[in-house]
Structures are given as C-alpha cells and as structure tokens.
Write a protein that holds these residues in place. Sequence first.
Motif, PDB file in Angstrom:
ATOM      1  N   ARG A 166     -17.437 -45.279   6.298  1.00  0.00           N
ATOM      2  CA  ARG A 166     -16.537 -46.212   5.590  1.00  0.00           C
ATOM      3  C   ARG A 166     -15.323 -46.590   6.438  1.00  0.00           C
ATOM      4  NH1 ARG A 166     -13.925 -42.032   1.122  1.00  0.00           N
ATOM      5  NH2 ARG A 166     -13.750 -40.279   2.540  1.00  0.00           N
ATOM      6  N   SER A 167     -15.546 -46.752   7.744  1.00  0.00           N
ATOM      7  CA  SER A 167     -14.401 -47.122   8.587  1.00  0.00           C
ATOM      8  C   SER A 167     -14.006 -48.573   8.320  1.00  0.00           C
ATOM      9  CB  SER A 167     -14.749 -46.965  10.076  1.00  0.00           C
ATOM     10  OG  SER A 167     -15.648 -47.976  10.466  1.00  0.00           O
ATOM     11  N   SER A 194     -18.126 -38.714   4.401  1.00  0.00           N
ATOM     12  CA  SER A 194     -18.187 -37.262   4.604  1.00  0.00           C
ATOM     13  C   SER A 194     -17.998 -36.476   3.296  1.00  0.00           C
ATOM     14  CB  SER A 194     -17.143 -36.821   5.637  1.00  0.00           C
ATOM     15  OG  SER A 194     -15.846 -36.964   5.100  1.00  0.00           O
ATOM     16  N   THR A 276     -22.689 -56.894  19.321  1.00  0.00           N
ATOM     17  CA  THR A 276     -21.241 -56.844  19.069  1.00  0.00           C
ATOM     18  C   THR A 276     -20.511 -57.737  20.078  1.00  0.00           C
ATOM     19  OG1 THR A 276     -21.354 -54.644  18.109  1.00  0.00           O
ATOM     20  CG2 THR A 276     -19.233 -55.293  18.999  1.00  0.00           C
TER      21      THR A 276
HETATM   22  P1  NDP Z   1     -15.220 -43.606  12.231  1.00  0.00           P
HETATM   23  O1  NDP Z   1     -15.089 -42.250  12.862  1.00  0.00           O
HETATM   24  O2  NDP Z   1     -14.013 -44.427  12.033  1.00  0.00           O
HETATM   25  O3  NDP Z   1     -15.937 -43.422  10.809  1.00  0.00           O
HETATM   26  C1  NDP Z   1     -17.016 -42.546  10.641  1.00  0.00           C
HETATM   27  C2  NDP Z   1     -17.420 -42.522   9.197  1.00  0.00           C
HETATM   28  O4  NDP Z   1     -18.498 -41.607   9.058  1.00  0.00           O
HETATM   29  C3  NDP Z   1     -16.311 -42.044   8.254  1.00  0.00           C
HETATM   30  O5  NDP Z   1     -16.281 -42.859   7.102  1.00  0.00           O
HETATM   31  C4  NDP Z   1     -16.729 -40.613   7.904  1.00  0.00           C
HETATM   32  O6  NDP Z   1     -16.368 -40.212   6.588  1.00  0.00           O
HETATM   33  C5  NDP Z   1     -18.234 -40.715   7.975  1.00  0.00           C
HETATM   34  N1  NDP Z   1     -18.837 -39.425   8.249  1.00  0.00           N
HETATM   35  C6  NDP Z   1     -18.499 -38.513   9.211  1.00  0.00           C
HETATM   36  N2  NDP Z   1     -19.310 -37.452   9.142  1.00  0.00           N
HETATM   37  C7  NDP Z   1     -20.171 -37.667   8.120  1.00  0.00           C
HETATM   38  C8  NDP Z   1     -21.247 -36.925   7.562  1.00  0.00           C
HETATM   39  N3  NDP Z   1     -21.600 -35.739   8.041  1.00  0.00           N
HETATM   40  N4  NDP Z   1     -21.900 -37.441   6.519  1.00  0.00           N
HETATM   41  C9  NDP Z   1     -21.561 -38.657   6.017  1.00  0.00           C
HETATM   42  N5  NDP Z   1     -20.568 -39.423   6.514  1.00  0.00           N
HETATM   43  C10 NDP Z   1     -19.879 -38.926   7.560  1.00  0.00           C
HETATM   44  O7  NDP Z   1     -16.316 -44.354  13.097  1.00  0.00           O
HETATM   45  P2  NDP Z   1     -16.610 -45.937  13.325  1.00  0.00           P
HETATM   46  O8  NDP Z   1     -17.049 -46.575  12.075  1.00  0.00           O
HETATM   47  O9  NDP Z   1     -15.521 -46.522  14.115  1.00  0.00           O
HETATM   48  O10 NDP Z   1     -17.868 -45.813  14.295  1.00  0.00           O
HETATM   49  C11 NDP Z   1     -19.050 -45.169  13.898  1.00  0.00           C
HETATM   50  C12 NDP Z   1     -19.976 -45.075  15.090  1.00  0.00           C
HETATM   51  O11 NDP Z   1     -20.342 -46.394  15.473  1.00  0.00           O
HETATM   52  C13 NDP Z   1     -19.364 -44.447  16.339  1.00  0.00           C
HETATM   53  O12 NDP Z   1     -20.386 -43.745  17.035  1.00  0.00           O
HETATM   54  C14 NDP Z   1     -18.904 -45.630  17.157  1.00  0.00           C
HETATM   55  O13 NDP Z   1     -18.872 -45.346  18.547  1.00  0.00           O
HETATM   56  C15 NDP Z   1     -20.000 -46.603  16.834  1.00  0.00           C
HETATM   57  N6  NDP Z   1     -19.625 -48.010  16.988  1.00  0.00           N
HETATM   58  C16 NDP Z   1     -20.494 -48.795  17.684  1.00  0.00           C
HETATM   59  C17 NDP Z   1     -20.225 -50.129  17.837  1.00  0.00           C
HETATM   60  C18 NDP Z   1     -21.217 -50.948  18.577  1.00  0.00           C
HETATM   61  O14 NDP Z   1     -20.906 -52.063  18.922  1.00  0.00           O
HETATM   62  N7  NDP Z   1     -22.421 -50.450  18.815  1.00  0.00           N
HETATM   63  C19 NDP Z   1     -19.019 -50.748  17.304  1.00  0.00           C
HETATM   64  C20 NDP Z   1     -18.213 -49.860  16.505  1.00  0.00           C
HETATM   65  C21 NDP Z   1     -18.514 -48.532  16.381  1.00  0.00           C
HETATM   66  P3  NDP Z   1     -14.823 -40.056   6.131  1.00  0.00           P
HETATM   67  O15 NDP Z   1     -14.335 -41.469   5.916  1.00  0.00           O
HETATM   68  O16 NDP Z   1     -14.924 -39.298   4.877  1.00  0.00           O
HETATM   69  O17 NDP Z   1     -14.118 -39.348   7.244  1.00  0.00           O
END
Ligand code: NDP
Length: 296
Positions: A166-167, A194, A276
């Motif tokens: 949920r970022s 999470s 992207t």
């Molecule tokens: P963030 O760290 O901002 O968000 C991660 C999310 O995952 C949070 O909402 C978190 O929950 C949730 N989460 C973490 N652990 C768990 C779990 N065990 N079970 C369920 N949910 C979980 O990451 P981003 O959204 O910025 O990026 C996600 C991934 O995507 C990264 O690997 C990043 O590098 C990649 N990315 C790739 C891009 C591309 O162009 N390919 C562009 C942008 C990102 P909570 O909110 O509760 O902490």
Amino acid sequence: MGAQLIDGKEVAKSIRKSLKPRIAALADKGVVPGLAAVLVGENPASVTYVNSKARACDKLGLYSEVIRKPETLPQTDLVEIVRSLNENPKIHGILVQSPLPEHLDELAVTLTIAPDKDVDGFHPYNVGMMFIGRPNLLPATPHGIIKLLEYYQIDPAGRQVVIVGRSNIVGKPLAALLMQKSKMANATVTVAHSRSRNLADITRRAEILVAAVGRPQTIDGDMVSEGVVIIDVGVNRVDDPDREKGYRLVGDVDFESCLEKASYITPVPGGVGPITIAMLLSNTVTAAELSAKRRT
Ligand code: NDP
C-alpha cells in the motif's frame, strides 16, 4: 500448462513507438520535451535509475538534464533547484530521485514541483485528480501496469484484483486507478499489507494479483489460484556468487512455483521495470504537450 510471460520490454517498445509521432508534432512547433532528474547523494540503485532514465530520453530524442548534488545538500537549496526548474522553459518534466537523504523533507520537495511538470505523478494535486477520475499526470509504475494489462488484453473490469502493498507510489495509486469507472478499470480491488491477517486466503481470491512488497518470495504457488494473472513489481537484490556483480534481481513472487498455476506472469527483470521508464517518457511528452497547448 505454464503461464504466458508478460514481456515488459516489448510493451515498453510499443509505447516508445507510439510517442514518436507526438514528439514529431511537438518538433513542428519548435518544442523538444525535456526531463530534469535531480539526484542527491550516490545511492547506487538511484544512480543506475537516473542514468537509465537519461539514456532513454536521449534514445528517443528528448532533452534531459541530470542535476547531481552531494548527500549534504540543504533542504533550502533543493527547493531552490526545483523552483528554478519550474521556471525553465526547456524542462517539461521534473523528478527528484528517491530515496532522499534523511535530513530532506520529501513531501515539501514534491509540493514545490509545479503539478504540470510532476512527471512522477506524486504531487497531491495529481494524486487527487487521479482519485476523482480526472487524470492529469499519472504515476509511472501503476499506469504502466494498466498498459501491460491492456497490451495483453487482460481487462480488469469486474475481476477480483488483489494488490499486496500500500505504498504511495505503487499500491495505493494502482488501487485508485483500477477502481475507477473507466476503461481498463472497473475492478473489485482488495489491498493487503503487512497487517493483513491470513494473506494467503486473500491472495487466493485474486484473478489478478499484484505484488509490490519489496521482499523476495512473499508470494508462492500455494498462495495463488489456477489461472491467476500475476504482476510482480518487486525488485530485490539477492546474493549470487555465480554472478559477476555478486547478486541477482528477483521479484516478490516465487516465480518457479507460480509459473505452472498462473495464466500470465511478469518476469523480474524484464516485466514492470522497463514499462516504468517508458511511462516516464510518456509523461514527459504529455507535459510538453500541455505546456505547448497553454502557449497557443
Ligand atoms: P514500500 O516498502 O513502500 O511498500 C511495501 C508494502 O508492502 C507496504 O505497504 C508493506 O506494508 C507491504 N508489506 C511488507 N511486508 C509485507 C508482508 N510480509 N505481507 C504483506 N505486505 C507486506 O515499497 P514500494 O511500494 O515502494 O515498492 C515495492 C517493491 O516494488 C520494491 O521491491 C521496489 O523496489 C519495487 N518497485 C519497482 C518499480 C519498478 O519500476 N519495477 C517501481 C517502484 C517500486 P505496510 O504498509 O503495512 O508496511
């Protein structure tokens, strides 16, 4: 039956191709779309991203500038850089590469970017317009995911979509886009994170599953249903002594165990990543068109 691979490079290529006549039409008006990337510090992943964005601009004939500043850059100086880019007529798109060093206030910087130059689509004005279904500049990764689905004729309308994560840059905006009453949307969207209990029960309900977690192998084959479409946004470095660099990139999905069950799946790398950058170029061209329209 194995899943069909969703080829992000191929989709990115078709997006870049579709931009060419728009770039030519702008050239007829004497406009070259310009992108400025501000890079603070030397985070290796950020340096790689910024360089590949600049290279992608060059290849397509867009103007690009990379403004590199040391890790110690004060907030006031960064805001001043963004303000001057707002005023610079050669620049139509501004991005400030994240993550920023801890002493810098990312939201304050985003709020300084002129909304019509906000090619990342992170300014609250653009986020709000997206939410109310009046899109201006859309965030590149979520919009790119819609483009991937569209290219493979996977219409989310009426389907159960589960987004894990949920970022503000992936999960939330993608949920907002998919729930709109519009083309390539109209989905029934669930967002897990999470604090979600029984994640596997939620992910098994998905007809389209998007993993944006940032942790390798969060989703495995036992957590998905037959025929699911899997979009793996994650980019994680895992140690691999067999590789020259000492690591390899993997997604958030255990590719091998999901491959047999899914109908479509994105590889990492080569899935969401290339799209992207293509969407960032697309936003830069859109921003240049908006600016040209305002001048006529
Ligand atoms: P963030 O760290 O901002 O968000 C991660 C999310 O995952 C949070 O909402 C978190 O929950 C949730 N989460 C973490 N652990 C768990 C779990 N065990 N079970 C369920 N949910 C979980 O990451 P981003 O959204 O910025 O990026 C996600 C991934 O995507 C990264 O690997 C990043 O590098 C990649 N990315 C790739 C891009 C591309 O162009 N390919 C562009 C942008 C990102 P909570 O909110 O509760 O902490």
